[in-house]
Design a protein around this motif. Structure first.
Motif, mmCIF file in Angstrom:
data_model
loop_
_atom_site.group_PDB
_atom_site.id
_atom_site.type_symbol
_atom_site.label_atom_id
_atom_site.label_comp_id
_atom_site.label_asym_id
_atom_site.label_seq_id
_atom_site.Cartn_x
_atom_site.Cartn_y
_atom_site.Cartn_z
ATOM 1 N N ARG A 66 0.708 -1.320 0.005
ATOM 2 C CA ARG A 66 -0.089 -0.030 0.137
ATOM 3 C C ARG A 66 0.847 1.299 -0.001
ATOM 4 N NH1 ARG A 66 -0.908 0.633 6.211
ATOM 5 N NH2 ARG A 66 -2.639 2.274 5.840
ATOM 6 N N HIS B 109 -8.132 -2.871 6.898
ATOM 7 C CA HIS B 109 -6.914 -2.923 6.338
ATOM 8 C C HIS B 109 -6.918 -4.618 6.071
ATOM 9 C CE1 HIS B 109 -4.245 0.412 8.353
ATOM 10 N NE2 HIS B 109 -5.185 0.953 7.856
ATOM 11 N N LYS C 61 -8.727 -4.918 2.841
ATOM 12 C CA LYS C 61 -7.949 -4.417 1.672
ATOM 13 C C LYS C 61 -6.974 -5.468 1.321
ATOM 14 C CE LYS C 61 -8.344 0.697 2.738
ATOM 15 N NZ LYS C 61 -7.404 1.774 3.013
ATOM 16 N N ASN C 62 -6.241 -5.933 1.984
ATOM 17 C CA ASN C 62 -5.178 -7.062 2.096
ATOM 18 C C ASN C 62 -5.692 -8.356 1.551
ATOM 19 O OD1 ASN C 62 -2.943 -5.468 2.780
ATOM 20 N ND2 ASN C 62 -3.148 -6.047 4.914
ATOM 21 N N ARG D 210 -6.699 -7.771 -2.308
ATOM 22 C CA ARG D 210 -5.498 -7.616 -3.318
ATOM 23 C C ARG D 210 -4.950 -9.124 -3.475
ATOM 24 N NH1 ARG D 210 -3.759 -3.539 0.650
ATOM 25 N NH2 ARG D 210 -4.204 -1.545 -0.354
ATOM 26 N N ARG E 258 -7.486 0.147 -8.370
ATOM 27 C CA ARG E 258 -7.512 0.533 -6.997
ATOM 28 C C ARG E 258 -6.691 1.906 -7.124
ATOM 29 N NH1 ARG E 258 -8.319 -3.338 -3.138
ATOM 30 N NH2 ARG E 258 -8.144 -5.459 -3.802
ATOM 31 N N ILE F 217 -5.867 1.580 -2.723
ATOM 32 C CA ILE F 217 -4.044 1.471 -2.770
ATOM 33 C C ILE F 217 -3.809 1.981 -1.407
ATOM 34 C CG2 ILE F 217 -2.833 3.323 -3.700
ATOM 35 C CD1 ILE F 217 -2.719 -0.310 -5.098
ATOM 36 N N ASP F 218 -4.375 2.656 -0.646
ATOM 37 C CA ASP F 218 -3.785 3.334 0.583
ATOM 38 C C ASP F 218 -4.270 2.507 1.915
ATOM 39 O OD1 ASP F 218 -6.527 3.784 0.869
ATOM 40 O OD2 ASP F 218 -6.351 6.109 0.457
#
Length: 231
Positions: free
Chosen positions: A63, A124, A127-128, A131, A150, A230-231
């Motif tokens: 990220r 978090h 998000k991971n 991905r 993203r 992406i953050d």
């Protein structure tokens, strides 16, 4: 750089009251993988790249964290007291740093702040998960396409013709690091996308002309925009 949504005032006040301000120059590390995790960080300005070194020697960028983002958070309430990732400043950056044990103490004694912290960690994790899903199910292509989607959700600026300019310069090597692959592989995939009029690029700036194509190729689950970033 687009900023995250405002963070909770409860947790911020802990960093503001008990934390210390640190300034980091561009390309300098904030912490390195394997170092003892003594502190947690809240970015006030600038941006930080979070990386993981792979066994094959490749660099995997997880990220790019901007203002109002926590980093080093994975060590909180964890028996593993060493950083599993590295954090490096992309530009001159200012962070608030707070001792990990002190943060744990105040979170434990305040259920409302604890709930706020759990929401941060859950976001978090989601998000991971998404991905890694794209990488595992669709390989390097999925990793690149997912990264472009993203990036568009995080830094995208819609143009008059409907295309989306990613208003954040990235080299092909930096894109390759998001996919844990080589620059040459990313070059080929980007050229294929350019030939298909899916994207165009001018130096380090990318414009996406067919976002739906990228989303179809990775069987996008229509995640909320708070997750597909992406953050």
């Amino acid at each position: 750089m687009a900023e995250n949504a405002p963070i909770s005032s409860g947790i911020y006040s802990l960093f503001e009251q008990f934390g210390s301000i640190i300034k980091i120059e561009k390309d300098q590390p904030i912490f390195l993988e394997g170092e003892r995790a003594e502190d947690v960080y809240l970015i006030q300005s600038g941006s930080v790249r979070i990386n993981k070194d792979t066994e094959s020697g490749k660099l995997l960028t997880l990220r790019i964290a901007g203002p109002n983002s926590y980093i080093g958070e994975t060590a909180v309430f964890c028996e593993v007291v060493y950083h599993s990732l590295s954090a490096n400043a992309v530009e001159p950056t200012k962070v608030l740093t707070l001792n990990r044990s002190l943060l744990e103490k105040y979170l434990t004694s305040d259920s409302e702040r604890m709930m706020e912290w759990m929401k941060v960690i859950q976001t978090h994790n989601l998000k991971n998960q998404t991905r890694f899903r794209d990488l595992l199910l669709h390989g390097k292509k999925g990793a690149l396409f997912s990264t472009l989607v993203r990036l568009s959700n995080t830094y995208g600026v819609r143009q008059e013709n409907g295309s989306i300019l990613i208003d954040y310069p990235l080299t092909n090597q930096e894109l390759a690091n998001f996919c844990a692959t080589s620059r040459e592989v990313v070059n080929r995939m980007l050229n294929d996308l350019k030939s298909g009029q899916i994207v165009t690029f001018n130096k380090s700036m990318i414009t996406i002309h067919d976002l739906n194509y990228l989303r179809r190729e990775i069987e996008c689950d229509n995640c909320p925009l708070t997750i597909c970033r992406i953050d």
